[in-house]
Design a protein around this motif. Structure first.
Motif, mmCIF file in Angstrom:
data_model
loop_
_atom_site.group_PDB
_atom_site.id
_atom_site.type_symbol
_atom_site.label_atom_id
_atom_site.label_comp_id
_atom_site.label_asym_id
_atom_site.label_seq_id
_atom_site.Cartn_x
_atom_site.Cartn_y
_atom_site.Cartn_z
ATOM 1 N N SER A 117 0.835 -1.136 0.070
ATOM 2 C CA SER A 117 0.058 0.001 0.033
ATOM 3 C C SER A 117 0.818 1.287 0.138
ATOM 4 O O SER A 117 0.479 2.448 -0.520
ATOM 5 N N GLN A 118 2.167 1.121 0.403
ATOM 6 C CA GLN A 118 2.971 2.273 0.276
ATOM 7 C C GLN A 118 3.199 2.767 -1.093
ATOM 8 O O GLN A 118 3.094 3.997 -1.278
ATOM 9 N N ASN A 202 -1.214 4.138 13.026
ATOM 10 C CA ASN A 202 0.407 3.816 13.108
ATOM 11 C C ASN A 202 0.651 5.536 13.166
ATOM 12 O O ASN A 202 0.581 5.950 12.290
ATOM 13 N N ASP A 230 -6.567 5.003 4.489
ATOM 14 C CA ASP A 230 -5.042 4.040 4.437
ATOM 15 C C ASP A 230 -5.164 3.129 5.688
ATOM 16 O O ASP A 230 -5.144 3.347 6.753
ATOM 17 N N TYR A 233 -4.609 -1.750 9.003
ATOM 18 C CA TYR A 233 -4.746 -2.780 9.944
ATOM 19 C C TYR A 233 -6.373 -2.906 10.114
ATOM 20 O O TYR A 233 -6.851 -3.321 11.111
ATOM 21 N N SER A 260 -3.874 -3.579 2.370
ATOM 22 C CA SER A 260 -2.494 -4.176 2.469
ATOM 23 C C SER A 260 -2.631 -5.511 2.755
ATOM 24 O O SER A 260 -3.432 -5.866 3.840
ATOM 25 N N SER A 262 0.326 -6.942 3.970
ATOM 26 C CA SER A 262 1.454 -6.980 4.552
ATOM 27 C C SER A 262 1.404 -7.539 5.936
ATOM 28 O O SER A 262 2.239 -8.124 6.398
ATOM 29 N N LYS A 263 0.170 -7.399 6.387
ATOM 30 C CA LYS A 263 0.101 -7.644 7.806
ATOM 31 C C LYS A 263 -0.604 -9.036 8.196
ATOM 32 O O LYS A 263 -0.767 -9.500 9.035
HETATM 33 N N1 PLP Z 1 0.072 2.708 5.732
HETATM 34 C C1 PLP Z 1 0.289 2.423 7.190
HETATM 35 C C2 PLP Z 1 -0.331 3.181 8.043
HETATM 36 C C3 PLP Z 1 1.256 1.425 7.592
HETATM 37 O O1 PLP Z 1 1.533 1.405 8.996
HETATM 38 C C4 PLP Z 1 2.149 0.816 6.736
HETATM 39 C C5 PLP Z 1 3.181 -0.093 7.203
HETATM 40 O O2 PLP Z 1 3.590 -0.128 8.079
HETATM 41 C C6 PLP Z 1 1.880 1.197 5.261
HETATM 42 C C7 PLP Z 1 0.894 1.968 5.030
HETATM 43 C C8 PLP Z 1 2.672 0.308 4.237
HETATM 44 O O3 PLP Z 1 2.094 -0.992 4.198
HETATM 45 P P1 PLP Z 1 2.682 -1.728 2.970
HETATM 46 O O4 PLP Z 1 3.623 -2.751 3.481
HETATM 47 O O5 PLP Z 1 1.105 -2.545 2.376
HETATM 48 O O6 PLP Z 1 3.258 -0.865 1.980
#
Ligand code: PLP
Ligand code: PMP
Length: 429
Positions: A117-118, A202, A230, A233, A260, A262-263
């Motif tokens: 997502s970054q 975050n 965004d 989580y 995302s 990612s988690k």
């Molecule tokens: N947005 C937030 C609020 C995050 O905490 C993070 C990762 O720590 C990201 C985006 C980025 O996630 P990704 O790994 O999907 O790029």
């Protein structure tokens, strides 16, 4: 919605790549099509032949030689069709966006795969943020967002927030300096963008309530703001039912949502999604065409095979297991915090995510404490300043992640932190 008023000159100037268009076409064509188009290399020359990826408690992901050739090849910039359609179905079942549907007759919704997502956020900001623009967000916020936004030269305006995220009354107060009638005028300084992390923020761990989201959405309508939701989580919400999202209330098409994997599946595979109004997602995809071209086909196929074999039920069952893990970790961190930090710090229990945001009572800035003295005590946390709009502003906070350490390690870390704080207080006495 008039989306043109939101686009930067750079984004508006992006044109489709003719070769990328052919790749999309080819992806949907029968195998009998003979293509002399594109510049795809011949995968028979590639060294990798096949792969089996073991999956815990389920069907393995198997790439035979044919699938492997596809996995090693270029693919379309929106994402591979079977992953995109799986995700569209998931978004429909989870968020059921009101006007929006992915079919042209019903609405203007689109979804694309991003390399985490970054990447999505960075490209969204590049599409929407001009030098000098006013951009709204609730700080402290994710440092990756600040890293993507600040070089664009915008003016970030902080919207006051608490453990339930953005305070609608405060947002109203911030916006009151502008006249909504001014919005469409060229040269208007009315913000056009509101960014927020709605669940398990975050670094703050904050989660927005439905009522707050509704009030914020109404203000966004009044001032014609786009909302960047965004939500990495989202799947780590400890309580059911999960809070309705901005996407779920988006009657206008003003929400761009980043999800995302990612988690929940893997952070290293780098897979995320943007869901939102088609005219905007299409612009992001033009940027993808010109940069990464697409997220790794291998990665997408690997994830897609798993999701198709799980189905939505299997996916959500996996998520339940992930939530259970993080809930236990959170509880362990909270009881260690109670044990060691009660007298020197305060915090709110996070309802989602993987962070505890701890305010030290008698320390005005945690920067020096953490960067200089914490390592000596062999405990590491992130000083709160890292998440401020101006990172050199003092912050009495530290961010502690409960994702990776065992409950025993967390307990020992907080014992060391308490020691560190007591030492620091003796020094300043
Ligand atoms: N947005 C937030 C609020 C995050 O905490 C993070 C990762 O720590 C990201 C985006 C980025 O996630 P990704 O790994 O999907 O790029
Ligand atoms: N530069 C040139 C001249 C190319 O022909 C290509 C691929 N067709 C690229 C860059 C992009 O390569 P990659 O797949 O490594 O992004």
């Amino acid at each position: 919605m008039n989306y043109a008023r939101f686009l930067t000159a750079v984004s508006a100037a992006r044109k489709p790549s003719p070769i990328r268009l052919l790749t999309e076409l080819q992806q949907r064509s029968p195998p009998s099509l003979i293509s002399l188009a594109g510049g795809a290399p011949n995968p028979n020359t590639f060294p990798f032949q096949s792969a089996t990826i073991k999956v815990k408690g389920g069907d393995d992901v198997v790439f035979d030689e044919t699938v492997m050739k596809r996995a090693l090849q270029y693919s379309g910039s929106y994402g591979i069709p079977e992953l995109v359609s799986w995700m569209k179905n998931l978004q429909e079942s989870l968020h059921n966006p009101p006007t929006a549907s992915y079919s042209p007759e019903k609405g203007q919704m689109e979804l694309c795969v991003t390399t985490g997502s970054q990447e999505g956020l960075c490209k969204i900001f590049e599409m929407l943020v001009n030098r000098g623009d006013n951009v709204l967000l609730d700080a402290p916020t994710y440092s990756g967002t600040l890293a993507a936004l600040q070089p664009l030269g915008c003016n970030i305006i902080n919207v006051p927030s608490d453990q339930y995220g953005i305070i609608p009354k405060s947002l109203k107060g911030v916006l009151a300096q502008w006249d909504p009638a001014d919005v469409q005028n060229t040269g208007s300084t009315v913000p056009r963008l509101l960014y927020t992390i709605p669940n398990g923020g975050n670094p703050t761990g904050a989660s927005m309530t439905l009522e707050r989201k509704q009030e914020v959405y109404e203000l966004a309508r009044k001032y014609d703001l786009l909302i960047i939701e965004d939500d990495p989580y989202y799947f780590l919400q400890f309580q059911k039912p999960w809070a309705p999202t901005f996407l779920s209330m988006d009657v206008d098409g003003r929400v761009l949502r980043t999800d995302s994997f990612s988690k929940i599946l893997s952070s290293g595979l780098r897979v995320g999604f943007i869901t939102g109004p088609k005219p905007l997602v299409d612009r992001v995809v033009l940027h993808i065409q010109a940069s990464t071209m697409h997220t790794s086909t291998f990665t997408q196929l690997m994830i897609s095979q798993l999701l198709h074999s799980w189905g939505q039920d299997g996916f959500l069952k996996h998520i339940d297991g992930v939530i259970e893990f993080y809930r236990c970790q959170r509880n362990a961190m909270l009881s260690s915090a109670d044990k060691w930090l009660k007298d020197v710090a305060e915090w709110h229990p996070p309802m989602a995510g993987m962070f505890l945001w701890i305010k030290l009572k008698d320390i005005k800035d945690t920067q020096q404490l953490i960067m200089e003295r914490a390592l000596e005590k062999e405990v590491l946390l992130v000083p709160g300043g890292a998440f401020n709009i101006n990172s050199s502003d003092p912050s009495p906070y530290v961010r502690a992640a409960f994702s990776l350490s065992t409950p025993q390690q967390i307990d020992e870390a907080f014992r060391r932190l308490a020691d560190l704080i007591k030492d620091a207080m003796c020094l300043t006495d």
